[in-house]
Design a protein around this motif. Structure first.
Motif, PDB file in Angstrom:
ATOM      1  N   LYS A  74       0.823  -1.188  -0.005  1.00 33.55           N
ATOM      2  CA  LYS A  74      -0.002  -0.205   0.045  1.00 33.55           C
ATOM      3  C   LYS A  74       1.118   1.191  -0.002  1.00 33.55           C
ATOM      4  N   ALA A  75       1.774   1.196   0.737  1.00 33.92           N
ATOM      5  CA  ALA A  75       2.732   2.338   0.716  1.00 33.92           C
ATOM      6  C   ALA A  75       3.358   2.754  -0.418  1.00 33.92           C
ATOM      7  N   ARG A  76       3.798   1.654  -1.147  1.00 39.79           N
ATOM      8  CA  ARG A  76       4.364   1.819  -2.584  1.00 39.79           C
ATOM      9  C   ARG A  76       3.411   2.300  -3.530  1.00 39.79           C
ATOM     10  N   ILE A  77       2.286   1.805  -3.608  1.00 42.23           N
ATOM     11  CA  ILE A  77       1.200   2.360  -4.294  1.00 42.23           C
ATOM     12  C   ILE A  77       0.959   3.770  -4.217  1.00 42.23           C
ATOM     13  N   ILE A  78       0.811   4.151  -2.913  1.00 40.65           N
ATOM     14  CA  ILE A  78       0.560   5.746  -2.376  1.00 40.65           C
ATOM     15  C   ILE A  78       1.674   6.411  -2.843  1.00 40.65           C
ATOM     16  N   ALA A  79       2.806   6.078  -2.745  1.00 35.66           N
ATOM     17  CA  ALA A  79       4.084   6.853  -3.118  1.00 35.66           C
ATOM     18  C   ALA A  79       4.100   6.934  -4.601  1.00 35.66           C
ATOM     19  N   GLU A  80       3.889   5.961  -5.338  1.00 33.35           N
ATOM     20  CA  GLU A  80       4.286   5.929  -6.881  1.00 33.35           C
ATOM     21  C   GLU A  80       3.118   6.796  -7.508  1.00 33.35           C
ATOM     22  N   ILE A  81       1.641   6.565  -7.119  1.00 31.81           N
ATOM     23  CA  ILE A  81       0.846   7.496  -7.790  1.00 31.81           C
ATOM     24  C   ILE A  81       0.818   8.744  -7.324  1.00 31.81           C
ATOM     25  N   THR A  82       1.315   9.208  -6.240  1.00 31.21           N
ATOM     26  CA  THR A  82       1.607  10.708  -5.738  1.00 31.21           C
ATOM     27  C   THR A  82       2.419  11.159  -6.806  1.00 31.21           C
ATOM     28  N   VAL A 105      -4.808   9.684  -1.726  1.00 26.99           N
ATOM     29  CA  VAL A 105      -4.901   8.499  -2.363  1.00 26.99           C
ATOM     30  C   VAL A 105      -5.548   7.307  -1.492  1.00 26.99           C
ATOM     31  N   VAL A 106      -6.947   7.061  -1.736  1.00 31.53           N
ATOM     32  CA  VAL A 106      -7.595   6.083  -0.951  1.00 31.53           C
ATOM     33  C   VAL A 106      -7.587   4.654  -1.545  1.00 31.53           C
ATOM     34  N   ILE A 107      -7.165   3.670  -0.587  1.00 31.65           N
ATOM     35  CA  ILE A 107      -7.313   2.465  -1.320  1.00 31.65           C
ATOM     36  C   ILE A 107      -8.499   1.745  -0.732  1.00 31.65           C
ATOM     37  N   ASN A 163      -4.756   2.677   4.894  1.00 25.41           N
ATOM     38  CA  ASN A 163      -5.369   2.706   3.577  1.00 25.41           C
ATOM     39  C   ASN A 163      -5.584   4.011   2.904  1.00 25.41           C
ATOM     40  N   GLY A 211       1.984  11.319  -0.074  1.00 25.84           N
ATOM     41  CA  GLY A 211       2.829  10.518  -0.672  1.00 25.84           C
ATOM     42  C   GLY A 211       3.056   9.463   0.385  1.00 25.84           C
TER      43      GLY A 211
END
Lengths: 70, 70, 70, 70, 70, 70
Positions: free
Chosen positions: C18-26, C42-44, E51, E56
């Protein structure tokens, strides 16, 4: 970190009305939950009445019938 | 089966920028989670600055004040 | 002012993923559109496979059949 | 209290098609779950093909390539 | 026909706080736009701090660092 | 490329009911719009009755009062 999405039918809502909605909803989240305004986003989506269905019918049809009865 | 919704203010984002956003977010989901590209949808919503509230104010008002200070 | 909602099936995604997804999309929104990280949310959402339908079927049924073929 | 959001690409969907989609989805929720029509909202969002990404590409590019192969 | 979706981090919001948020947001839409309460739905989504990404980073990490500084 | 989000209150919906909802909504989009099933996603969100407001009140309170009148 609130994110609020307000979806309404597109019926000529003014800029001043949008500003009031945003100010009041933000204030609600600040006063009830202690959220910070600078973490609070409110997005208003205006939806064409041909695209909003209620009770199985297009809102545009419901409005047209209500107008015809006046 | 990812579905991603990107909501941004409408500020003249180009077709090329949209293509990059979609390509990169899809790649993130493929590389981090092993998702299949053909199961991945990314939808970009561009929101008028009169319809996006931040910190209790219309984004269009925030932008106007920032411009006035320049 | 980006707000991103990532919806995926609930399949044991880790905190690190989750941390990687949020960092990369940001990072994508910063580099492609020049957005500020502190305006980017960014909300998963993790969705049970019984609640995600694909091609007219429950994802949980699709997975069960795929496993049975192995 | 169902709320249903149908997101599709903007490809000239007619008013009659929207009315059918809304009527049928409402009927599904009434017959399967016993929901009341007057508590059921169905909102259709039509998304430009430049704003919908699939398999890492703009839908508008996918359509253009498919047309070129014809 | 308003539909409002309030997304917040899951931080022990009480039933009474939810009732106040719903009452106040409904009242805002009634008083500013003349909407009928019986057409107004407000749905609150509580999102785990693992989530929700901000700037970031996971909100849970931001909170942990803030607590460590106290 | 349809994506459909069905939001309902959490009231013990069964797996079979979810499967019917997904099958029927997918069929609607296939028959009315000619969409491909393998491009169609339907996600069901079940929302606690404490988190769904209707007519300015918690759905859980509305249900409790209706039960008390029986």
């Amino acid at each position: 970190m609130p994110y609020v999405n307000v979806r309404i039918t597109r019926t000529g809502v003014t800029r001043e009305q949008k500003a009031r909605i945003i100010a009041e909803i933000t204030q609600t989240l600040v006063s009830v939950l202690g959220k910070k305004p600078e973490h609070t986003h409110v997005v208003i989506d205006e939806v064409d009445t041909d695209n909003w269905g209620f009770a199985g019918q297009l809102t545009s049809d419901i409005v047209a019938r209500a107008d015809a009865r006046k």
